[in-house]
Structure formats: C-alpha cells, structure tokens
Motif scaffolding. Structure first.
Motif, PDB file in Angstrom:
ATOM      1  N   UNK A 279      -0.585   0.347  -1.677  1.00  0.00           N
ATOM      2  CA  UNK A 279      -0.636   0.970  -2.796  1.00  0.00           C
ATOM      3  C   UNK A 279      -0.018   0.891  -4.724  1.00  0.00           C
ATOM      4  N   UNK A 280       0.653  -0.431  -3.990  1.00  0.00           N
ATOM      5  CA  UNK A 280       1.549  -0.887  -4.882  1.00  0.00           C
ATOM      6  C   UNK A 280       0.863  -2.289  -5.442  1.00  0.00           C
ATOM      7  N   UNK A 281       0.199  -2.261  -7.019  1.00  0.00           N
ATOM      8  CA  UNK A 281      -0.043  -3.446  -7.099  1.00  0.00           C
ATOM      9  C   UNK A 281      -0.126  -4.724  -7.567  1.00  0.00           C
ATOM     10  N   UNK A 282       0.007  -5.554  -6.760  1.00  0.00           N
ATOM     11  CA  UNK A 282       0.257  -6.502  -6.824  1.00  0.00           C
ATOM     12  C   UNK A 282      -0.514  -7.343  -7.603  1.00  0.00           C
ATOM     13  N   UNK A 283      -0.523  -9.040  -8.249  1.00  0.00           N
ATOM     14  CA  UNK A 283      -0.374 -10.543  -8.825  1.00  0.00           C
ATOM     15  C   UNK A 283      -1.437 -11.463  -7.331  1.00  0.00           C
ATOM     16  N   UNK A 284      -2.574 -11.622  -7.502  1.00  0.00           N
ATOM     17  CA  UNK A 284      -2.600 -12.576  -6.395  1.00  0.00           C
ATOM     18  C   UNK A 284      -3.873 -13.925  -6.451  1.00  0.00           C
ATOM     19  N   UNK A 285      -3.408 -14.673  -6.386  1.00  0.00           N
ATOM     20  CA  UNK A 285      -4.248 -15.847  -6.980  1.00  0.00           C
ATOM     21  C   UNK A 285      -5.187 -16.496  -5.870  1.00  0.00           C
ATOM     22  N   UNK A 286      -6.418 -16.087  -5.594  1.00  0.00           N
ATOM     23  CA  UNK A 286      -7.357 -16.229  -5.003  1.00  0.00           C
ATOM     24  C   UNK A 286      -9.028 -14.947  -4.861  1.00  0.00           C
ATOM     25  N   UNK A 287     -10.024 -15.926  -5.017  1.00  0.00           N
ATOM     26  CA  UNK A 287     -11.044 -15.511  -5.469  1.00  0.00           C
ATOM     27  C   UNK A 287     -11.740 -14.702  -4.389  1.00  0.00           C
TER      28      UNK A 287
ATOM     29  N   UNK B 285       6.015   2.724 -13.158  1.00  0.00           N
ATOM     30  CA  UNK B 285       6.782   2.516 -12.330  1.00  0.00           C
ATOM     31  C   UNK B 285       7.014   0.178 -12.417  1.00  0.00           C
ATOM     32  N   UNK B 286       6.985  -0.297 -13.366  1.00  0.00           N
ATOM     33  CA  UNK B 286       6.657  -1.698 -12.020  1.00  0.00           C
ATOM     34  C   UNK B 286       8.121  -2.433 -11.880  1.00  0.00           C
ATOM     35  N   UNK B 287       7.927  -3.554 -10.771  1.00  0.00           N
ATOM     36  CA  UNK B 287       8.962  -3.636  -9.637  1.00  0.00           C
ATOM     37  C   UNK B 287       9.730  -4.980 -10.500  1.00  0.00           C
ATOM     38  N   UNK B 288      10.066  -5.439 -11.970  1.00  0.00           N
ATOM     39  CA  UNK B 288      10.414  -6.645 -12.185  1.00  0.00           C
ATOM     40  C   UNK B 288      12.182  -6.800 -11.396  1.00  0.00           C
ATOM     41  N   UNK B 289      12.278  -7.177 -10.098  1.00  0.00           N
ATOM     42  CA  UNK B 289      13.882  -7.895  -9.356  1.00  0.00           C
ATOM     43  C   UNK B 289      13.473  -8.137  -8.360  1.00  0.00           C
ATOM     44  N   UNK B 290      14.243  -8.587  -7.697  1.00  0.00           N
ATOM     45  CA  UNK B 290      14.311  -8.904  -6.218  1.00  0.00           C
ATOM     46  C   UNK B 290      13.683  -8.332  -5.134  1.00  0.00           C
TER      47      UNK B 290
ATOM     48  N   UNK C 155       7.641  12.457  -8.738  1.00  0.00           N
ATOM     49  CA  UNK C 155       7.208  11.414  -9.200  1.00  0.00           C
ATOM     50  C   UNK C 155       5.765  10.764  -8.224  1.00  0.00           C
ATOM     51  N   UNK C 156       5.088  12.349  -7.684  1.00  0.00           N
ATOM     52  CA  UNK C 156       4.453  11.729  -6.714  1.00  0.00           C
ATOM     53  C   UNK C 156       3.081  11.305  -7.374  1.00  0.00           C
ATOM     54  N   UNK C 157       2.480  11.217  -8.982  1.00  0.00           N
ATOM     55  CA  UNK C 157       1.912  10.664  -9.092  1.00  0.00           C
ATOM     56  C   UNK C 157       1.998   9.281 -10.165  1.00  0.00           C
ATOM     57  N   UNK C 158       3.429   8.778  -9.827  1.00  0.00           N
ATOM     58  CA  UNK C 158       3.789   7.287 -10.799  1.00  0.00           C
ATOM     59  C   UNK C 158       3.139   6.680  -9.836  1.00  0.00           C
ATOM     60  N   UNK C 159       2.764   5.431 -10.295  1.00  0.00           N
ATOM     61  CA  UNK C 159       2.393   3.862 -10.019  1.00  0.00           C
ATOM     62  C   UNK C 159       3.164   2.998  -9.765  1.00  0.00           C
TER      63      UNK C 159
END
Length: 325
Positions: A214-222, A164-169, A187-191
């Motif tokens: 454990x909620x993956x997100x984008x970050x703009x760092x090296x 499930x991706x959170x495209x919300x505020x 939903x214990x196994x859902x990402x």
C-alpha cells in the motif's frame, strides 16, 4: 538483442551491444561514454538515474553521439536543446503531475516529503508543491540530513500530515523510514508514497514484507500490453524467473527502436540523430514516436502510459492499479 538478430540483425550483420556499468556515478558515466565513443559505437542507450543520465547526455552530445535515454525522467536532461538525444520514459513533470492529482483525488492536502540533496529530488518537490498549491495543498519538506527515521514520525505528527512521500534513496534511508512510520501508533492512517518507484524493486518486498504494501508509486505500463509486450513479458518471465519490472520493458523498447533506426538509416551517427522525429515503432507498451514537448530539450515519446500502483496487502508480490492516465 536476440530477437533483433534472429530477425536478420542490421543489414545482414548481428547487432552488438557493449555494456558499461555507471554504478550511479556521473564520473563513471562520462568515462563510459568516452570509451564507447572511442570504440566507434553507432549510438548510446540506457541509464536509470536521472543525475547520471544528465552527464551521459551532455557528454554524448558534445561528442556528437546519438543517445536514446531509456529510464531517466528529469525534465532538464540537457542544459540546452539538442537534436542528438531522445527519450523513451516520460518527463518527470508529466508523471509527477499525474501522481499529484492522484493524491489530491484521494483527499490529501497536507503532504510531507522526506528528501535528500539531489537535483532530481529537488525537482520533484518543486513540481509537487507548485501543482498541489493550485488546489490549496501544502508540501512540507523533511530533510533527512537532519532527521532520523524516529524523528520523522514526530515531525509527521506535529505537522498533521496525511501523506509522506519518500524522495530518498533505496534501501537507505527509505526502508528504515517505512518501518518507523508503520510501527508508530500515531500514524496508522498516514499514506506512505514513493513516486520515484522504489517499491517496484524485488528487494523492497524482501526487506519490508507486509510493511511495504500500500505504498503508491509511478509505473510506466499500460493496462494491457501490446501483442509485442505480451510476447516479451512471457519470454522475460521465463528468463528472470519472476515478473519483469516496467524498466525491463523500457530496455526492450530501447533496443527495438535503435534496431529499427539502424536498419532504416544505417550506422552513421549524424543520420541516426536526424531520424528521431521519423521513428514509428510498435513497442511493448504502445506505438513509439518522438516529438518536441514544451519545456523539454530532447526528442520525447509523448507520452508512454503512466500508472499509479501499489503492492497488494493481501499478496505483496501482486500490484494493484490505483490510477491510470
């Protein structure tokens, strides 16, 4: 600003920063651009919200005011190509394709997105659907105008989604959705993922604690900051009493680029706009240079480093790098 002025400012004069809060409101952004242009500023900088940045970019372009966008990723930052606008953060199509590849490599092919009406969220959904479809993936849209956080759980179970991706505020409705999904035994196994970066906020940890890990997100760092970045990170950590977010590094790089342009080309607006393709600045995250990227109508740093990270369940204040481009 302190670093620039300690180094002599611009032409022996201190660099001055006029700050206006758009409050994530396009109308306030347009009014702020008008006011700043009337004050005679040499250039415009900043903005975090993509929809608001579009308004700021359009107004700045109409007023022939050069604009360096620091943090808004929407590909179509302007309706038509322009030489006056440049951008430091990656375009959404670049970062979100990397995120889609991360999901695919992790074995996710049935992706649900909880979404709200927005040009930004619609663009992200389209990018994910088109990219994942090339590899047999499916994207299921869940409209948060029609569903409660509890109903989201039922929909996820019915659709047999694995992510499930959170495209919300943030914090509403993102935080209630996470709480509901985490507490649903079906939903214990859902990402749960948040490509737009909501878990970066300190408030995310404060509100969710262990539930927000454990909620993956984008970050703009090296993987490793440049020597400039190491120094800036130390200074910002002392000033903020916490680790700076990637947005802080975008802000620092924005001022560093503008100061270099102003020192080299002066404060004439037309000359600043002409200088974007000649920028070469060692920033906190790498060497910054602008070029024309396919499908992008502004001068673009191609590309800032991109990571997929999450908060570590063993220590929510620590981030784990899951994937790096």
């Amino acid at each position: 600003m302190r670093d620039v002025n300690d180094a002599g400012g611009v032409g022996g004069k201190p660099l001055e920063l006029e700050v206006r809060d758009t409050a994530a409101d396009p109308q306030r952004a347009a009014a702020a651009v008008d006011e700043l242009a009337h004050l005679g500023v040499a250039a415009l900088a900043g903005e975090y919200h993509s929809v608001v940045a579009r308004t700021a970019a359009a107004r700045a372009d109409a007023l022939r005011l050069p604009y360096l966008c620091s943090s808004a990723v929407l590909d179509a930052l302007t309706d038509e190509p322009t030489d006056r606008v440049a951008r430091l953060c990656p375009a959404q199509s670049h970062g979100w394709r990397i995120y889609a590849d991360f999901l695919r490599d992790a074995g996710h092919s049935r992706i649900a997105v909880a979404t709200q009406p927005s040009v930004y969220w619609a663009s992200g959904t389209r990018l994910l659907r088109n990219h994942l479809a090339q590899h047999g993936g499916t994207v299921i849209e869940l409209d948060m105008r029609e569903l409660t956080p509890t109903a989201i759980c039922d929909a996820l179970a019915d659709h047999r989604a694995t992510a499930l991706l959170l495209l919300v505020g943030h914090p509403e409705p993102a935080v209630p959705i996470v709480r509901s999904v985490r507490r649903d035994q079906r939903l214990t196994d859902i990402l749960i993922g948040a490509p737009a970066g909501q878990p970066e906020f300190a408030e995310w940890e404060e509100l969710l604690g262990d539930l927000g890990t454990a909620v993956p997100f984008l970050r703009y760092l090296p993987h490793r900051l440049t020597p400039v970045g190491v120094r800036v990170e130390k200074s910002l950590r002392e000033r903020l009493a916490q680790a700076p977010s990637f947005v802080a590094f975008e802000g620092y790089d924005t001022i560093a680029v503008l100061a270099d342009v102003l020192r080299t080309y002066g404060t004439d607006r037309a000359r600043i706009a002409e200088a974007w393709p000649r920028v070469a600045v060692d920033g906190t995250r790498g060497r910054i240079e602008f070029s024309r990227a396919p499908g992008i109508g502004v001068w673009q740093w191609t590309w800032p480093p991109v990571q997929v990270v999450d908060r570590d369940p063993a220590k929510p204040g620590r981030f784990r790098i899951l994937h790096a481009d």
